[in-house]
Design a protein around this motif. Structure first.
Motif, short mmCIF file in Angstrom:
data_model
loop_
_atom_site.label_atom_id
_atom_site.label_comp_id
_atom_site.label_asym_id
_atom_site.label_seq_id
_atom_site.Cartn_x
_atom_site.Cartn_y
_atom_site.Cartn_z
N ILE A 1 0.86 -1.19 0.00
CA ILE A 1 0.00 0.00 0.00
C ILE A 1 0.89 1.24 0.00
O ILE A 1 0.77 2.11 -0.86
CB ILE A 1 -0.94 -0.01 1.22
N LYS A 2 1.84 1.25 0.93
CA LYS A 2 2.75 2.40 1.00
C LYS A 2 3.93 2.23 0.05
O LYS A 2 4.57 3.19 -0.33
CB LYS A 2 3.33 2.49 2.42
N GLU A 3 4.25 0.95 -0.28
CA GLU A 3 5.47 0.67 -1.03
C GLU A 3 5.20 0.54 -2.53
O GLU A 3 4.16 0.04 -2.94
CB GLU A 3 6.09 -0.65 -0.55
N SER A 4 6.19 0.96 -3.32
CA SER A 4 6.15 0.71 -4.77
C SER A 4 6.91 -0.57 -5.06
O SER A 4 7.62 -1.11 -4.18
CB SER A 4 6.80 1.87 -5.51
N ASN A 5 6.83 -1.05 -6.29
CA ASN A 5 7.64 -2.19 -6.72
C ASN A 5 9.12 -1.83 -6.54
O ASN A 5 9.92 -2.65 -6.05
CB ASN A 5 7.31 -2.51 -8.19
N LEU A 6 9.48 -0.59 -6.88
CA LEU A 6 10.89 -0.17 -6.76
C LEU A 6 11.34 -0.20 -5.29
O LEU A 6 12.45 -0.64 -5.00
CB LEU A 6 11.07 1.23 -7.36
N ASP A 7 10.48 0.25 -4.37
CA ASP A 7 10.85 0.21 -2.94
C ASP A 7 11.19 -1.21 -2.52
O ASP A 7 12.18 -1.44 -1.82
CB ASP A 7 9.68 0.69 -2.05
N LEU A 8 10.36 -2.16 -2.95
CA LEU A 8 10.55 -3.55 -2.54
C LEU A 8 11.82 -4.13 -3.16
O LEU A 8 12.62 -4.79 -2.49
CB LEU A 8 9.34 -4.41 -2.92
N SER A 9 12.00 -3.88 -4.47
CA SER A 9 13.17 -4.47 -5.13
C SER A 9 14.46 -3.83 -4.62
O SER A 9 15.48 -4.51 -4.46
CB SER A 9 13.06 -4.41 -6.65
N LEU A 10 14.42 -2.53 -4.31
CA LEU A 10 15.61 -1.87 -3.76
C LEU A 10 15.99 -2.48 -2.42
O LEU A 10 17.17 -2.75 -2.15
CB LEU A 10 15.33 -0.38 -3.54
N LYS A 11 14.97 -2.72 -1.59
CA LYS A 11 15.23 -3.27 -0.26
C LYS A 11 15.84 -4.67 -0.36
O LYS A 11 16.82 -5.00 0.34
CB LYS A 11 13.92 -3.32 0.54
N ALA A 12 15.29 -5.50 -1.24
CA ALA A 12 15.81 -6.86 -1.42
C ALA A 12 17.24 -6.81 -1.97
O ALA A 12 18.12 -7.55 -1.53
CB ALA A 12 14.90 -7.66 -2.35
N ALA A 13 17.47 -5.92 -2.93
CA ALA A 13 18.81 -5.81 -3.54
C ALA A 13 19.83 -5.28 -2.54
O ALA A 13 20.98 -5.74 -2.50
CB ALA A 13 18.75 -4.90 -4.77
N GLU A 14 19.42 -4.31 -1.72
CA GLU A 14 20.36 -3.75 -0.71
C GLU A 14 20.82 -4.85 0.24
O GLU A 14 21.96 -4.84 0.70
CB GLU A 14 19.71 -2.61 0.08
N MET A 15 19.94 -5.81 0.56
CA MET A 15 20.34 -6.92 1.44
C MET A 15 21.47 -7.73 0.80
O MET A 15 22.40 -8.17 1.47
CB MET A 15 19.15 -7.86 1.71
N CYS A 16 21.38 -7.91 -0.51
CA CYS A 16 22.41 -8.67 -1.22
C CYS A 16 23.72 -7.90 -1.31
O CYS A 16 24.80 -8.48 -1.30
CB CYS A 16 21.97 -8.95 -2.66
N LEU A 17 23.61 -6.57 -1.42
CA LEU A 17 24.80 -5.77 -1.72
C LEU A 17 25.51 -5.23 -0.49
O LEU A 17 26.55 -4.58 -0.61
CB LEU A 17 24.42 -4.59 -2.63
N LYS A 18 24.95 -5.50 0.69
CA LYS A 18 25.55 -4.98 1.92
C LYS A 18 27.02 -5.43 2.01
O LYS A 18 27.30 -6.62 1.99
CB LYS A 18 24.75 -5.49 3.13
N GLY A 19 27.91 -4.49 2.07
CA GLY A 19 29.34 -4.81 2.20
C GLY A 19 29.98 -5.30 0.90
O GLY A 19 31.13 -5.75 0.92
N TYR A 20 29.27 -5.25 -0.20
CA TYR A 20 29.78 -5.77 -1.48
C TYR A 20 30.28 -4.62 -2.35
O TYR A 20 29.70 -3.52 -2.34
CB TYR A 20 28.64 -6.51 -2.21
N ASP A 21 31.33 -4.86 -3.09
CA ASP A 21 31.89 -3.84 -3.99
C ASP A 21 30.95 -3.66 -5.20
O ASP A 21 30.92 -4.50 -6.10
CB ASP A 21 33.28 -4.30 -4.45
N ARG A 22 30.19 -2.57 -5.19
CA ARG A 22 29.16 -2.38 -6.23
C ARG A 22 29.73 -2.18 -7.63
O ARG A 22 29.02 -2.36 -8.62
CB ARG A 22 28.25 -1.19 -5.86
N SER A 23 30.99 -1.79 -7.70
CA SER A 23 31.57 -1.57 -9.03
C SER A 23 31.71 -2.90 -9.79
O SER A 23 31.90 -2.91 -11.01
CB SER A 23 32.93 -0.88 -8.93
#
Ligand SMILES: CC(C)(COP(=O)(O)OP(=O)(O)OC[C@H]1O[C@@H](n2cnc3c(N)ncnc32)[C@H](O)[C@@H]1OP(=O)(O)O)[C@@H](O)C(=O)NCCC(=O)NCCS
Length: 322
Positions: free
Chosen positions: A46-68
């Motif tokens: 309701i409050k979240e967009s598809n982008l909000d959800l996918s960003l949150k899931a992706a951030e979990m994967c990328l925590k501490g990871y070299d994004r380059s």
């Protein structure tokens, strides 16, 4: 060279829609839904967009990871926030992935499997270092809330996997993908294109709502899941006993039970996450995989099979080593 799945992530919207609340909306009851599907609750964005959800899931994967190092982003979705820019472009921008090539993919509920399959191939051909594959859906946006045959099934959420090239380890062992024709369109959702000034009076407007012939789709799913499982394992020298865990698309508990029975593998080897999420299309497999990975049950070297099936009709299975 192996392509490994090294990290997973998951995001659910806040609002929980219970079977009891659905009893107020349509002619259904909690016992029927639990017994026929295995679903008790699902989440609604309701409050979240598809982008909000996918960003949150992706951030979990990328925590501490070299994004380059992230050279590729594939977002599987049938419910993007916008057609343009695609979800992949929006994610690349908001995750600051300067080197990534990003695009969306639509293979309905099989989308995450198709995404991993595509990513593996592109990573090998292009020497990509790592890739994000995301399944993210706000299915409740395209759910017909007056149709009791479908509205009890679907929910919203996102799941993500981080794939990395590894020159020394195995990673993905085998994949099998298959498309089946759907002449009667037993699982379909229209596009709400508007009538143009040039269209004739009999212009037919297609509502953007999921329509499904449940029993036909059920029969397809039960057969397809086994066909892709059998084909994925066929030439690997492995047997089902060698697979530590199975992560199926979460569409109906009875479909998961049928796969367990047909393969002779105990149901405890199958990840079951459907009770509190319902069917979240392409997000179901990565969310269930994340549940499995954080359960503490998986050991280094375990072999996991991912299985998807859905609209198109489409299906696929992937075996990988942790
Ligand atoms: C949708 C699904 C749960 C329906 O279960 P089913 O056992 O096939 O049930 P049926 O469609 O045969 O319906 C049985 C009865 O329950 C009724 N029913 C359907 N939805 C109901 C609901 N939410 N509450 C109560 N009764 C319901 C039907 O109207 C039918 O009644 P009738 O016999 O008087 O006509 C099941 O077919 C299914 O899971 N299909 C596949 C879904 C799927 O995998 N979809 C996505 C693929 S990615």
């Amino acid at each position: 060279m192996g392509i490994k799945i090294i990290k997973t992530g998951k995001a659910l919207p806040e609002y929980i829609l219970t079977n009891r609340e659905l009893e107020e909306l349509v002619d259904t009851d909690n016992d029927w839904i639990v017994e026929r599907t295995g679903i008790s609750n699902r989440r609604v964005a309701i409050k979240e967009s598809n982008l909000d959800l996918s960003l949150k899931a992706a951030e979990m994967c990328l925590k501490g990871y070299d994004r380059s190092k992230v050279d590729l982003v594939i977002v599987s979705t049938i419910t993007p926030d916008k057609l343009v820019p695609c979800m992949g472009s929006l994610l690349k921008r908001d995750l600051n992935l300067e080197n990534a090539i990003a695009f969306d993919l639509n293979a309905a509920c099989s989308g995450f499997i198709y995404g991993v399959w595509t990513a593996e191939a592109l990573m090998k051909v292009n020497n990509f270092r790592s890739a994000l594959v995301i399944g993210s859906e706000c299915l409740t946006r395209i759910t017909n809330w007056e149709d009791r045959g479908t509205c009890v099934l679907f929910g919203d959420g996102a799941g993500c996997a981080l794939l990395e090239r590894d020159d020394n380890e195995t990673g993905i062992i085998s994949s099998f993908i298959k498309n089946y024709d759907d002449p009667k369109e037993v699982l379909a959702c229209g596009m709400e294109y508007r009538k143009r000034p040039f269209d004739s009076e009999d212009f037919s407007y297609q509502p953007m709502l999921i329509e499904m012939a449940g029993t036909q789709v059920f029969k397809f799913a039960v057969n397809a899941i086994n066909e892709v499982m059998d084909n994925a394992i066929k030439d690997t020298g492995l047997t089902y006993e060698d697979i530590a865990f199975f992560v199926p698309h979460q569409a109906n508990m009875r479909i998961i039970n049928a796969a367990s029975q047909k393969t002779g593998q105990d149901i405890t080897k199958f990840q079951v996450s459907i009770k509190d999420t319902g069917n979240v299309s392409s997000a179901s497999v990565p969310m269930a995989l994340h549940d499995l990975m954080v359960s503490g049950k998986v050991k280094k070297g375990d072999k996991i099979m991912l299985m998807g099936f859905g609209g198109g009709l489409s299906a696929g299975a992937i075996i990988y080593q942790v």
